[in-house]
Design a protein around this motif. Sequence first.
Motif, PDB file in Angstrom:
ATOM      1  N   PHE A  71      -8.474 -17.440  -7.239  1.00  0.00           N
ATOM      2  CA  PHE A  71      -7.451 -16.611  -6.592  1.00  0.00           C
ATOM      3  C   PHE A  71      -7.851 -16.124  -5.199  1.00  0.00           C
ATOM      4  O   PHE A  71      -7.201 -15.234  -4.640  1.00  0.00           O
ATOM      5  N   ALA A  72      -8.879 -16.681  -4.608  1.00  0.00           N
ATOM      6  CA  ALA A  72      -9.341 -16.256  -3.280  1.00  0.00           C
ATOM      7  C   ALA A  72      -8.240 -16.435  -2.236  1.00  0.00           C
ATOM      8  O   ALA A  72      -8.019 -15.566  -1.390  1.00  0.00           O
ATOM      9  N   GLU A  73      -7.575 -17.582  -2.281  1.00  0.00           N
ATOM     10  CA  GLU A  73      -6.515 -17.837  -1.293  1.00  0.00           C
ATOM     11  C   GLU A  73      -5.378 -16.830  -1.448  1.00  0.00           C
ATOM     12  O   GLU A  73      -4.893 -16.277  -0.457  1.00  0.00           O
ATOM     13  N   GLN A  74      -4.959 -16.577  -2.669  1.00  0.00           N
ATOM     14  CA  GLN A  74      -3.871 -15.627  -2.906  1.00  0.00           C
ATOM     15  C   GLN A  74      -4.273 -14.216  -2.475  1.00  0.00           C
ATOM     16  O   GLN A  74      -3.483 -13.487  -1.898  1.00  0.00           O
TER      17      GLN A  74
ATOM     18  N   GLN B 299      -3.585  -9.826   1.407  1.00  0.00           N
ATOM     19  CA  GLN B 299      -4.173  -8.910   2.383  1.00  0.00           C
ATOM     20  C   GLN B 299      -3.574  -9.155   3.769  1.00  0.00           C
ATOM     21  O   GLN B 299      -3.246  -8.211   4.492  1.00  0.00           O
ATOM     22  N   GLY B 300      -3.389 -10.414   4.150  1.00  0.00           N
ATOM     23  CA  GLY B 300      -2.775 -10.740   5.439  1.00  0.00           C
ATOM     24  C   GLY B 300      -1.344 -10.243   5.524  1.00  0.00           C
ATOM     25  O   GLY B 300      -0.913  -9.729   6.563  1.00  0.00           O
ATOM     26  N   TYR B 301      -0.597 -10.385   4.431  1.00  0.00           N
ATOM     27  CA  TYR B 301       0.786  -9.902   4.402  1.00  0.00           C
ATOM     28  C   TYR B 301       0.807  -8.388   4.597  1.00  0.00           C
ATOM     29  O   TYR B 301       1.596  -7.867   5.381  1.00  0.00           O
TER      30      TYR B 301
END
Length: 142
Positions: free
Chosen positions: A15-18, A23-25
């Motif tokens: 789940f690193a990408e998610q 966090q970016g959102y």
Amino acid sequence: MEPVDIDKAFDSIVFAEQTELDQGYKEGHEAGCTEARAVGRGLGFQRAAQLASEVGFYGGFAQQALAQLAAADGASDAASQQLRRARPLLLGLTRLIERLPRHNSRDSDVSALLDTVRAKFRQVCAVLKVNPTAGEQKEISF
């Protein structure tokens, strides 16, 4: 050294990408809200200045016409007669302008009241035979 839960370790990898997307959102949303507030404040200030200039012109016009009426009291020329006929309309315009809110209020319908003020000003101009768009500026600059 503490024992590591293997499921949590794999979940953090999977789940690193998610997690980074979330966090970016969140950071982008906060930055967008801050920028939008600043832009909205600037646009609101600009629009308020335009409306204040317009309403100030109407109020000044009415005050000047009422002052001319007071100065010409008793005169019987055509201009004085026009001013006397316009007196109730001028007083009505002044009352409408005084009813405009001085501060933001969700309870008052400023646009409807402003439309009424504009209509009353056009009515005054029709009675006085004055072109209501003669001194109108398309753009305000400071």
